[in-house]
Design an enzyme around this catalytic site. Structure first.
Site, PDB file in Angstrom:
ATOM      1  N   SER A 189      61.245  34.718  36.683  1.00  0.00           N
ATOM      2  CA  SER A 189      60.740  33.357  36.782  1.00  0.00           C
ATOM      3  C   SER A 189      59.559  33.136  35.838  1.00  0.00           C
ATOM      4  CB  SER A 189      60.384  33.043  38.238  1.00  0.00           C
ATOM      5  OG  SER A 189      60.163  31.669  38.434  1.00  0.00           O
ATOM      6  N   ASP A 343      70.152  26.841  40.388  1.00  0.00           N
ATOM      7  CA  ASP A 343      68.758  27.023  40.001  1.00  0.00           C
ATOM      8  C   ASP A 343      68.409  25.971  38.964  1.00  0.00           C
ATOM      9  OD1 ASP A 343      66.244  27.910  39.240  1.00  0.00           O
ATOM     10  OD2 ASP A 343      66.909  29.862  38.505  1.00  0.00           O
ATOM     11  N   HIS A 373      67.578  30.395  42.816  1.00  0.00           N
ATOM     12  CA  HIS A 373      66.264  30.859  42.389  1.00  0.00           C
ATOM     13  C   HIS A 373      65.573  31.640  43.510  1.00  0.00           C
ATOM     14  CE1 HIS A 373      63.091  30.817  39.382  1.00  0.00           C
ATOM     15  NE2 HIS A 373      62.253  30.873  40.393  1.00  0.00           N
TER      16      HIS A 373
END
Length: 399
Positions: A189, A343, A373
């Site tokens: 991320s 996501d 995610h």
């Protein structure tokens, strides 16, 4: 209508809002994600309410409500864990206990959390680092960079970069028994954002003689110019990362002034003089057709230049690695990118894959069709094991 039916109706609507989540029929462990989604939505609304009262910043409240999850640097039967600093930045070092006849691989890992949350000491990061060190017989360095909203860009980038540079010194590698020809950087991320950014920055640094062999990017966030990609449109309300929360974290990375967040949500934060940058994030030409799915690309709208002059970070390649030109990309090491279908950041990663491939960089792209995610480190979910196995297997083959 009597009071009781009215109460039941209110409770029913409330529960439906928090619990209902449309999922594909073949989605694995649906009730786990439904429960997690309800929990995350509750936390987000509490944080918004506290901010509305003027009591605390939204992201600070999120950190508090999510609760502490840090664990001490405890060695076990396989791994020695220590804490130290690399160029004054806190890191955890994971070294296998078993004897090795050769120098070990080195993995420099950068945690996620929207540049606002987390540390190398969090339980999930600690477990991942242990497993990576043990299964790869590698030395793992996990960095704890300073966080927003107390610190803004470029502090997070500089902490990651300066600690990596320290690690790449010959005397430091020799101390930990690391092979200078087998070092990779990775992250998830926002940590993948930092990993991509530092890998690019190293290419232009004359002081760094040791080059990275690999970079591994797990659902990376790579650009703040266009938050209207197909994945942002399709999955804006899908857990665990809602579009509104992602934009808020992007904004907090640069400033606590919420005018940037509002401009991003209305797609009016990029000044016309920076219009040339959109070619690097034009998803209509960078996404394979199956990810476009009939979505129509909207020509960019432009905002006033005052915002970019006050907060130029969102136009900086160190914050948005997708803005790097092709010449820069050509020098990058072999790359592994993991993206998840459900996501908002899916298209960031896929666009980077396309651009790296066009630049001649060897790329392995693992797209998780039932992924979302955060699933990489949701260790109680089966999907997490599969993704971690993919990640470590790739490192085993190419690092």
């Amino acid at each position: 209508m009597g009071r009781k039916p009215l109460y039941f109706l209110i409770v029913g609507v409330f529960l439906a809002y928090y619990v209902y989540l449309p999922l594909p029929e073949d989605f694995e462990e649906p009730w786990k994600i439904i429960q997690l989604n309800a929990y995350i939505k509750t936390i987000i609304h509490l944080a918004e309410f506290v901010e509305l009262l003027g009591l605390n910043n939204f992201v600070d409240s999120l950190t508090i409500f999510l609760g502490p999850s840090e664990v001490p640097p405890t060695s076990d039967e396989n791994i020695t864990v220590t804490e130290t600093t690399f160029n004054h930045i806190p890191v955890r070092v994971y070294v296998p206990k078993r004897k090795s006849e050769a120098l070990r691989r080195g993995v420099f890992y950068i945690h996620g959390g929207g540049w606002c949350h987390g540390s190398a000491a969090s339980k999930q990061q600690d477990l991942l680092s242990r497993w990576t060190a043990d299964r790869l017989d590698a030395v793992v360095i996990s960095v704890s960079y300073r966080l927003a909203p107390k610190y803004h860009f470029p502090v997070q980038f500089e902490d990651a970069y300066n600690s990596l540079k320290w690690f790449l010194r010959k005397e430091v590698l020799a101390k930990y028994g690391v092979n200078p020809e087998r070092i990779g950087v990775s992250g998830s991320s926002s940590g993948a954002n930092l990993a991509a950014a530092v890998a690019q920055q190293l290419l232009d640094d004359p002081d760094v003689k040791i080059k990275l062999k690999t970079q591994s990017l797990i659902y990376p966030v790579l650009q703040a110019l266009d938050v209207d990609t197909p994945s942002y449109r399709e999955h804006s309300h899908f857990p665990l990362l809602f579009k509104s929360v992602m934009v808020r974290h992007w904004s907090e990375y640069f400033t606590t002034d919420r005018s940037l967040e509002k401009a991003m949500l209305s797609h009016q934060h990029v000044p016309v003089e920076s219009s040339h940058l959109f070619k690097f994030v034009n998803w209509s030409s960078l996404l394979p057709e199956r990810f476009i799915k009939g979505h129509v690309y909207n020509n960019p709208t432009y905002g006033k230049s005052e915002l970019s002059k006050k907060y130029p970070g969102f136009l900086d390649v160190r914050a948005a690695p997708l803005l790097a030109d092709d010449k820069k990309l050509r020098g990058l090491p072999r790359t592994h990118v993991i993206t998840c279908e459900y996501d908002v950041l899916r298209d960031d990663g896929i666009m980077y894959v396309t651009r790296l491939q066009n630049a001649g960089v060897p790329v392995t792209h693992n797209h998780i069709e039932d992924g979302f995610h955060g699933s990489f480190l949701l260790l109680k979910f089966k999907i997490s094991s599969r993704m971690i196995n993919q990640y470590i297997s790739w490192l085993s083959e190419y690092l």
